[in-house]
Scaffold this active site. Structure first.
Site, mmCIF file in Angstrom:
data_model
loop_
_atom_site.group_PDB
_atom_site.id
_atom_site.type_symbol
_atom_site.label_atom_id
_atom_site.label_comp_id
_atom_site.label_asym_id
_atom_site.label_seq_id
_atom_site.Cartn_x
_atom_site.Cartn_y
_atom_site.Cartn_z
ATOM 1 C CE LYS A 1 -3.887 1.930 2.697
ATOM 2 N NZ LYS A 1 -4.829 1.637 3.799
ATOM 3 C CB SER B 1 -8.202 3.546 2.970
ATOM 4 O OG SER B 1 -7.273 2.988 3.870
ATOM 5 C CB SER C 1 -8.161 0.626 5.700
ATOM 6 O OG SER C 1 -8.842 1.832 5.679
HETATM 7 N N1 GLN Z 1 -13.019 3.924 6.689
HETATM 8 C C1 GLN Z 1 -12.321 4.307 7.870
HETATM 9 C C2 GLN Z 1 -11.951 5.768 7.819
HETATM 10 O O1 GLN Z 1 -12.219 6.372 6.839
HETATM 11 C C3 GLN Z 1 -11.137 3.422 8.093
HETATM 12 C C4 GLN Z 1 -9.921 3.818 7.373
HETATM 13 C C5 GLN Z 1 -8.714 2.998 7.708
HETATM 14 O O2 GLN Z 1 -8.815 1.948 8.345
HETATM 15 N N2 GLN Z 1 -7.552 3.500 7.332
HETATM 16 O O3 GLN Z 1 -11.402 6.309 8.723
#
Ligand code: GLN
Length: 474
Positions: free
Chosen positions: A77, A152, A176
């Site tokens: 990532k 994400s 994410s």
């Molecule tokens: N969807 C969550 C957020 O927007 C989790 C994001 C993540 O785990 N990096 O904060």
């Protein structure tokens, strides 16, 4: 290659049926072919990967690597530092920023003999649930290009599900890793907080950030996890433990979280979790419903705490030290303002504003401190439930992958994290694995959560669920 796993490719490499170079070339050509349409990759490390593969073939010393990842192409990532590669975090703010060092998880992959082939797309700085908040465009879901891959870690999930690489690393703060793997029909682990080093992971919410593996099978996931887990002097929150996947001999007590099976959960997802419960029961586990009403405050607490920490962590991107620097600014104040306005996208700006608001002296007690209290109450509730249950089961996401553009408001997007944020707040490990498809053929993910450092047990259950034995050493 498309269906092949880390495990099967590792065996083929060791048996000399395939060379690391041929495997790497195949991955690179898949990335080129599919990357264009899927948007899974932000950068491809073609030269570096090919020369690492040649070096591997020249001296395939499996004993030295003693890892199932030796010679296996892996993607990472784009919020993890990989020395010499661009690290954008999905943001315009870091366009062209070259990482000066390797993240510990990346270094461990290299030491395990993995071949790093590219950096994957993501919601900007990890903030998002669909992948649509990347400054470089959303990654498509490989199973249906009109749908999102999920966020994400959108690119890592799309790259694995689409068959470009057998494994990838993602990061999971509030879901994410788990959400995109559920949407793409593959497997992902959010490790116990502190089990995998965060050194070299760009900070979003330091108290909940984790680095986790994304693979096609549970067994593969355990293999990657084994390579990246471990205490690191560069991460003060690290805790050491012995990781192994046990043989499950006695019935495991599984509690299905009642509150995450009702409001907001689609009928098909609920049905899939019920079927999974029946399958676990047929495998000899004791499965029953358990109520954890404390999970109800999770979403608000997560978004307030994570935004508060994000507003502090992202303050460093001010156009002075690194990152985007705006032109033609009259003074330092204007430079800060313009650089941030131009460099950050709308979701990141929203979180920074929310975070600063909840940390203001007059608001701190009502919002930030109250959220920390909710977090503590939730942790205690999980601890209480784990006196009677070994593992908890619930959906990973309330529904299948949404269509591109269907999620219109921040509230709709935040609601997607309903089932993943409780574990984040409590610092617990959670494994998402596929459990069937809907009428339209879209995958549904289920989530297994255990006590801190119970990753081995979660993997053991997952391997049983996917129809394998845990006899082969991991
Ligand atoms: N969807 C969550 C957020 O927007 C989790 C994001 C993540 O785990 N990096 O904060």
């Amino acid at each position: 290659m498309k269906q092949q796993t880390v495990y099967s490719l590792g065996r083929a490499l060791r048996a000399g049926e395939i060379s690391c170079l041929a495997l790497t070339e195949e991955c690179l050509s898949r990335i080129k072919k599919e990357g264009g349409t899927q948007g899974a990759f932000l950068s491809v490390l073609e030269e570096e990967a090919l020369s690492a593969a040649r070096a591997f073939d020249a001296c395939p010393d499996y004993e030295k690597w003693s890892s199932a990842l030796a010679g296996i192409p892996v993607a990472v990532k784009d919020n993890l530092m990989l020395k010499g590669a661009v690290c954008t975090c999905g943001s315009r703010m870091l366009a062209g920023f070259v990482a000066p060092y390797d993240a510990t998880a990346v270094e461990k992959l290299k030491r395990a003999g993995a071949i790093l082939v590219g950096k994957t797309n993501m919601d900007e700085f990890g903030m998002g649930s669909t992948g649509e908040h990347s400054a470089y465009g959303a990654a498509c879901n490989p199973l249906d290009h009109s749908r999102v891959a999920g966020g994400s870690s959108s690119g890592s999930a799309a790259a694995v599900a689409g068959g470009s690489v057998p494994a990838a690393l993602g990061s999971d703060t509030g879901g994410s890793v788990r959400l995109p793997v559920a949407y793409c029909g593959i497997v992902g682990m959010r490790p116990t907080y502190g089990a995998v080093s965060r050194y070299g992971l760009t900070a979003f919410c330091s108290s909940m950030d984790t680095v986790g593996p994304i693979t096609k099978t549970v067994r593969d996931n355990a293999l990657v996890y084994a390579a990246i887990v471990g205490i690191d002097p560069n991460d003060a929150t690290g805790l050491s433990f012995d990781f192994s996947v046990p043989n499950v001999r006695h019935p495991i007590r599984i509690g299905v979280i009642e509150e995450l099976m009702t409001d907001g959960i689609s009928e098909e997802v609920r049905h899939a979790v019920q079927q999974a419960s029946e399958r676990f029961a047929s495998l000899g586990m004791l499965v029953e419903s358990v109520s954890i009403p404390e999970t109800k405050g999770s979403l608000s607490a997560y978004y307030l705490i994570s935004s508060a920490e994000a507003s502090s962590n992202l303050a460093r991107f001010d156009g002075v030290r690194y990152g985007h620097r705006a032109k033609d600014c009259a003074d330092l104040g204007a430079l800060y303002e313009k650089s941030k306005s131009e460099g950050f996208g709308s979701e990141v700006k929203r979180r920074i504003m929310l975070g600063n608001y909840v940390l203001k002296k007059e608001n701190k007690e009502a919002y930030y401190e109250r959220s920390l209290l909710v977090k503590r109450i939730l942790r205690d509730a999980f601890a209480r439930v784990f006196e009677s249950y070994d593992v908890l089961l619930c959906p990973t996401a309330p529904d299948i992958a949404p269509r591109m553009g269907a999620i219109q408001t921040p509230e709709q997007m935040y609601a997607i994290d309903l089932c993943t944020v409780p574990m984040s707040l409590a610092g617990l490990p959670a494994l998402s694995l596929p459990a069937g498809v809907t009428k339209d053929g879209m995958p549904i993910g289920i989530q297994l959560t255990g006590k801190a450092f119970s990753e081995g047990l979660l993997y053991a259950l997952g391997i049983l669920y996917e129809g394998g034995g845990t006899d082969d050493a991991i």
